[in-house]
Design a protein around this motif. Structure first.
Motif, short mmCIF file in Angstrom:
data_model
loop_
_atom_site.label_atom_id
_atom_site.label_comp_id
_atom_site.label_asym_id
_atom_site.label_seq_id
_atom_site.Cartn_x
_atom_site.Cartn_y
_atom_site.Cartn_z
N UNK A 93 1.89 7.40 -0.42
CA UNK A 93 0.93 7.10 0.65
C UNK A 93 1.29 7.91 1.90
N UNK A 94 2.58 7.92 2.23
CA UNK A 94 3.06 8.65 3.41
C UNK A 94 2.73 10.13 3.29
N UNK A 95 2.99 10.70 2.12
CA UNK A 95 2.73 12.13 1.92
C UNK A 95 1.24 12.42 1.93
N UNK A 96 0.47 11.59 1.27
CA UNK A 96 -0.96 11.85 1.13
C UNK A 96 -1.69 11.83 2.47
N UNK A 97 -1.29 10.92 3.35
CA UNK A 97 -1.98 10.77 4.63
C UNK A 97 -1.22 11.40 5.81
N UNK A 98 -0.09 12.06 5.53
CA UNK A 98 0.68 12.66 6.60
C UNK A 98 1.13 11.65 7.64
N UNK A 99 1.73 10.55 7.18
CA UNK A 99 2.01 9.42 8.06
C UNK A 99 3.36 9.53 8.75
N UNK A 100 3.35 9.24 10.05
CA UNK A 100 4.59 8.94 10.76
C UNK A 100 4.58 7.51 11.27
N UNK A 101 3.55 6.76 10.91
CA UNK A 101 3.45 5.33 11.21
C UNK A 101 2.86 4.61 10.02
N UNK A 102 3.51 3.52 9.59
CA UNK A 102 3.02 2.78 8.43
C UNK A 102 3.71 1.43 8.35
N UNK A 103 3.15 0.52 7.55
CA UNK A 103 3.79 -0.77 7.32
C UNK A 103 4.84 -0.60 6.23
N UNK A 365 -25.62 -2.64 1.41
CA UNK A 365 -24.17 -2.50 1.41
C UNK A 365 -23.82 -1.26 0.59
N UNK A 366 -23.19 -0.27 1.21
CA UNK A 366 -22.92 0.97 0.50
C UNK A 366 -21.43 1.21 0.23
N UNK A 367 -20.55 0.51 0.96
CA UNK A 367 -19.12 0.55 0.63
C UNK A 367 -18.48 -0.78 1.01
N UNK A 368 -17.54 -1.21 0.20
CA UNK A 368 -16.74 -2.41 0.49
C UNK A 368 -15.31 -1.97 0.78
N UNK A 369 -14.75 -2.49 1.86
CA UNK A 369 -13.48 -1.98 2.37
C UNK A 369 -12.42 -3.07 2.43
N UNK A 370 -11.14 -2.64 2.50
CA UNK A 370 -10.03 -3.58 2.62
C UNK A 370 -8.93 -2.98 3.47
N UNK A 371 -7.76 -3.60 3.42
CA UNK A 371 -6.64 -3.13 4.23
C UNK A 371 -6.03 -1.87 3.61
N UNK A 372 -5.35 -1.10 4.43
CA UNK A 372 -4.78 0.18 3.99
C UNK A 372 -3.74 -0.03 2.90
N UNK A 373 -3.47 1.05 2.17
CA UNK A 373 -2.65 0.97 0.95
C UNK A 373 -1.19 0.60 1.22
N UNK A 374 -0.72 0.75 2.45
CA UNK A 374 0.64 0.32 2.77
C UNK A 374 0.69 -1.17 3.14
#
Length: 395
Positions: A93-103, A365-374
């Motif tokens: 997840x970190x690599x895919x989204x270029x994260x320096x902030x995450x849970x 309704x065209x997309x259903x969403x939830x919390x991020x993958x982390x």
């Protein structure tokens, strides 16, 4: 020697399914002296070992299970293993989204009940919300420093839910020198985070995936970003080619940070408004004025804190969505969210559907969403799912 509790007959079923909570009414008796946060072994009425958890005499959730493995000891190494596993599970997840902030730690879903740890660059912000987490604070800090030697650690346990565990709210530095602000990056967007004064642990990391999804619809659109906090949905929209973004919140500090977020991403400030207003009233005013938007983002605070507030909270979600639908251009996009864990995804969709009827608009309704993958949800702990969203096309 670890103390123990024995459950009433037929009360072990949820533990056999590895749900980590034991309510006080399920306990038949305790063996040995127990203080708040102490580790306790749990047995069925027939003597079967079920789990090892933290005792919380003040809470209705009297025990939160640390481990279902009878051989596993709740020591420093236990917390280090849990943290190392959580980090390993987030590397893609970190690599895919270029994260320096995450849970880093999502409480029960990462096997550490009552423990939330968010990472902002090298600053780790902890929320310790249970008696067991409170008891093992030093072990958690030790484990973090073993895995991340350069870590600065700050505690944001300024949450009212601690009172249910017999704990006071507190904020404190646990290791190192904590800066007032940290700049993180996700999906190529820079974000300023105030870890000491910001909401939650400083920022809403759980909306990361949804910010990117909402941005897909923003190109060449006028966007209204309600309850904007520090304006990150707006920054994403501008980066995606929105013609204009109105960020709206009731906090001057949040709006000032939203403006700075636009600047640090080298986006066009002339395409932004920053409006300090009550969203409910502002939407009514826009309706009266005949003002319209092509995309509206509704990311309100939690309207439902308990089962007693469910009906009132649903009414709030219905009203805010109805008002938004009344000022969207035909064919426009509404991205609407609820972070109330007690509101199911099914009920939230019904509330939005009812809002469409009251608004006199046709909604798809065209997309259903939830919390991020982390922010994972353990299969045995469905309560870990709390954030739900809908992308709607409004005609």
């Amino acid at each position: 020697m670890t103390s123990s509790v024995i459950l009433q007959p037929e009360r072990e079923k949820s533990l056999l399914r590895r749900h980590p909570w034991i309510f006080s009414r399920a306990i038949e008796k305790q063996v040995g002296r127990l203080n708040s946060g102490d580790t306790v072994d749990v047995f069925s009425s027939e003597g079967q070992f079920l789990g090892r958890g933290a005792w919380s005499p003040e809470s209705q959730i009297q025990i939160r299970i640390w481990t279902f493995d009878e051989k596993e000891v709740v020591d420093n190494g236990f917390f280090q293993r849990r943290i190392a596993r959580a980090q390993q599970g987030r590397l893609d997840i970190i690599e895919r989204h270029g994260l320096t902030g995450y849970r880093l730690i999502a409480a029960e879903s990462d096997g550490l009940p009552g423990v939330t740890i968010d990472r902002y660059d090298n600053v780790f912000v902890c929320q310790l919300l249970s008696a067991g987490a409170e008891k093992h604070r030093d072990k958690i800090v030790w484990a973090l420093l073993k895995e991340f030697p350069e870590a600065v650690i700050y505690e944001r346990s300024d949450v009212s839910v601690r009172k249910k565990e017999g704990l006071e709210e507190l904020m404190q530095t646990l290791h190192g020198e904590v800066p007032d602000e940290v700049v993180i990056e996700e999906n190529g967007v820079k974000i300023i985070v105030n870890v000491k004064q910001g909401h939650k642990t400083g920022f809403y990391l759980d909306q990361r995936d949804n910010r990117a999804i909402a941005a897909k619809y923003a190109k060449n659109k006028t966007v209204l970003n309600c309850f904007c906090y520090t304006g990150t949905f707006g920054s994403y929209a501008l980066a995606a080619g929105a013609t204009h973004v109105t960020n709206m919140d009731v906090s001057d500090l949040a709006l000032e940070t939203a403006k700075r977020n636009v600047e640090i991403n080298e986006l066009d400030l002339s395409k932004c408004d920053f409006v300090n207003a009550d969203v409910f009233q502002a939407l009514r005013d826009y309706k009266q004025e005949g003002r319209k938007f092509e995309q509206i983002i509704l990311d309100p605070p939690k309207f439902i804190e308990s089962k007693n507030s469910l009906v009132r909270g649903c009414r709030g979600y219905k009203d805010i969505n109805m008002l938004a639908m009344q000022i969207i251009e035909p064919g426009g996009i509404l991205c609407t969210f609820s972070c109330s864990g007690l509101l199911s995804a099914e009920l939230f969709q019904k509330v939005v559907a009812d809002a469409a009827l009251d608004a006199g608009r046709e909604v798809q309704f065209i997309e259903r969403l939830g919390q991020a993958a982390d922010h994972p949800v353990a299969s045995a702990y469905p309560e870990g799912f709390y954030l739900k969203g809908l992308v709607c096309r409004v005609w």
